[in-house]
Scaffold this active site. Structure first.
Site, PDB file in Angstrom:
ATOM      1  N   TYR A   1     -24.403  -3.481 -50.252  1.00  0.00           N
ATOM      2  CA  TYR A   1     -23.239  -2.770 -50.429  1.00  0.00           C
ATOM      3  C   TYR A   1     -22.973  -1.339 -50.108  1.00  0.00           C
ATOM      4  O   TYR A   1     -23.753  -0.433 -50.649  1.00  0.00           O
ATOM      5  CB  TYR A   1     -22.959  -3.108 -51.939  1.00  0.00           C
ATOM      6  CG  TYR A   1     -22.938  -4.433 -52.364  1.00  0.00           C
ATOM      7  CD1 TYR A   1     -22.607  -5.640 -51.500  1.00  0.00           C
ATOM      8  CD2 TYR A   1     -23.015  -4.871 -53.923  1.00  0.00           C
ATOM      9  CE1 TYR A   1     -22.843  -6.825 -52.016  1.00  0.00           C
ATOM     10  CE2 TYR A   1     -22.946  -6.003 -54.287  1.00  0.00           C
ATOM     11  CZ  TYR A   1     -22.816  -7.018 -53.607  1.00  0.00           C
ATOM     12  OH  TYR A   1     -22.765  -8.356 -53.925  1.00  0.00           O
TER      13      TYR A   1
ATOM     14  N   GLY B   1     -11.024 -18.279 -57.689  1.00  0.00           N
ATOM     15  CA  GLY B   1     -10.858 -18.960 -56.399  1.00  0.00           C
ATOM     16  C   GLY B   1     -10.951 -17.987 -55.055  1.00  0.00           C
ATOM     17  O   GLY B   1     -11.385 -17.123 -55.137  1.00  0.00           O
TER      18      GLY B   1
ATOM     19  N   PRO C   1     -14.908 -16.366 -58.797  1.00  0.00           N
ATOM     20  CA  PRO C   1     -14.497 -17.150 -60.118  1.00  0.00           C
ATOM     21  C   PRO C   1     -13.041 -17.307 -60.457  1.00  0.00           C
ATOM     22  O   PRO C   1     -12.648 -18.010 -61.174  1.00  0.00           O
ATOM     23  CB  PRO C   1     -15.270 -16.056 -61.243  1.00  0.00           C
ATOM     24  CG  PRO C   1     -14.974 -14.731 -60.441  1.00  0.00           C
ATOM     25  CD  PRO C   1     -15.329 -14.977 -59.138  1.00  0.00           C
TER      26      PRO C   1
END
Length: 307
Positions: A71, A229, A227
């Site tokens: 990240y 979609g 979580p």
């Protein structure tokens, strides 16, 4: 769509000191609502805001932070290192299996070979300033979504687990998790002592219900990504479902909060790591942990068709 056939599936901890209650994870107890740090890359030019956000998460009782060296190529880990202190007593989980590739089409390249996994652990230790990563997740290229392995990146899971257990024995990692794994792969890996699985899962995507049931039976934490979609255009999103919107209006909460609350009610081994780059959104996610969904609402939400 059916739910795991376990009587206590609706039970939740009542430990109000932690967002969403408390649950066992990797030999300790953590908040069921944690924080996924990927979105902090959006604050690359405002590190003070990122540090403030992380401090606020700790103040709210979040003690499970999920990150990865990839990240921002160490950026997010450095922010966590600056913001969180030993007195915060947090559990930091990270992941390996890919390296940053800024010039590539998806900004990642697979790094699945055992020596690459070891290098990934070392990168995380250095950027986080830790002697041990509490939980290290191996992200496999086995399941949706993501890159698929070819050539020397098509590495046997057993070879990877051997490298992971060796690093656990050396004390570089405390526990092993898996991400993007198949059900067969999970079954093969369980003897190695798996503490969590991170796969795509939500109210509108319950294709991995069998995984959740197996994890619950084996005492393995279920830590879903996406979580609410998929972010992929054209795929269903929890907040767009009519029944979710109706429940949210009746309860006085947002559709996203209802979607997170459903996950917490659905199974006691669910740990959430929603991410955000804003304090208001962070506080909204934490507040979802206090929502109580009655049986009628749960039945309606359970009936939403998924993919």
């Amino acid at each position: 769509m059916s739910t795991p056939d376990i009587p206590e599936i609706r039970d939740r901890s009542t430990d109000d000191r932690r967002p969403g209650g408390a649950a066992a994870f990797a030999g300790r107890t953590v908040s069921r609502i944690g924080y996924g740090a990927m979105q902090l890359t959006r604050l690359a030019n405002n590190p003070d805001q990122a540090v403030m956000l992380l401090r606020r998460a700790a103040e709210l009782g979040i003690d499970h932070f999920d990150t990865a060296h990839i990240y921002g190529n160490g950026l997010v880990n450095n922010l966590i290192r600056e913001a969180l202190r030993s007195g915060d007593d947090v559990l930091i989980s990270s992941k390996i299996g890919a390296d940053a590739n800024p010039d590539g089409p998806v900004h990642l390249r697979l790094a699945q070979r055992p020596e690459e996994l070891r290098a990934g652990v070392e990168d995380n230790l250095k950027s986080l300033g830790l002697e041990q990563i509490a939980v290290m997740n191996l992200r496999r290229p086995d399941d949706r979504p993501g890159l698929r392995a070819e050539g020397d990146q098509a590495v046997d899971l057993d070879d990877q687990l051997a490298a992971m257990t060796a690093m656990r024995d050396e004390g570089k990692i405390g526990a092993i998790g898996l991400s993007n794994i198949t059900l067969d792969g999970l079954r093969r890996a369980i003897p190695a002592g798996i503490v969590c699985v991170q796969n795509a899962y939500s109210l509108v995507d319950r294709r991995d219900e069998g995984f959740l049931s197996l994890c619950l039976a084996e005492g393995i934490a279920w830590v879903p990504f996406f979580p609410l979609g998929s972010a992929v255009p054209g795929l269903p999103k929890v907040a767009e479902q009519t029944a979710v919107r109706a429940a949210a209006e009746a309860l006085g909460h947002s559709p996203s909060q209802v979607g997170l609350a459903w996950l917490l009610h659905h199974a006691p081994n669910v740990l959430l790591i929603p991410g955000t780059a804003g304090v208001e959104h962070l506080e909204s996610n934490v507040a979802a942990g206090s929502i109580r969904l009655g049986d009628a609402v749960l039945a309606t939400l359970d009936g939403i068709p998924g993919i």
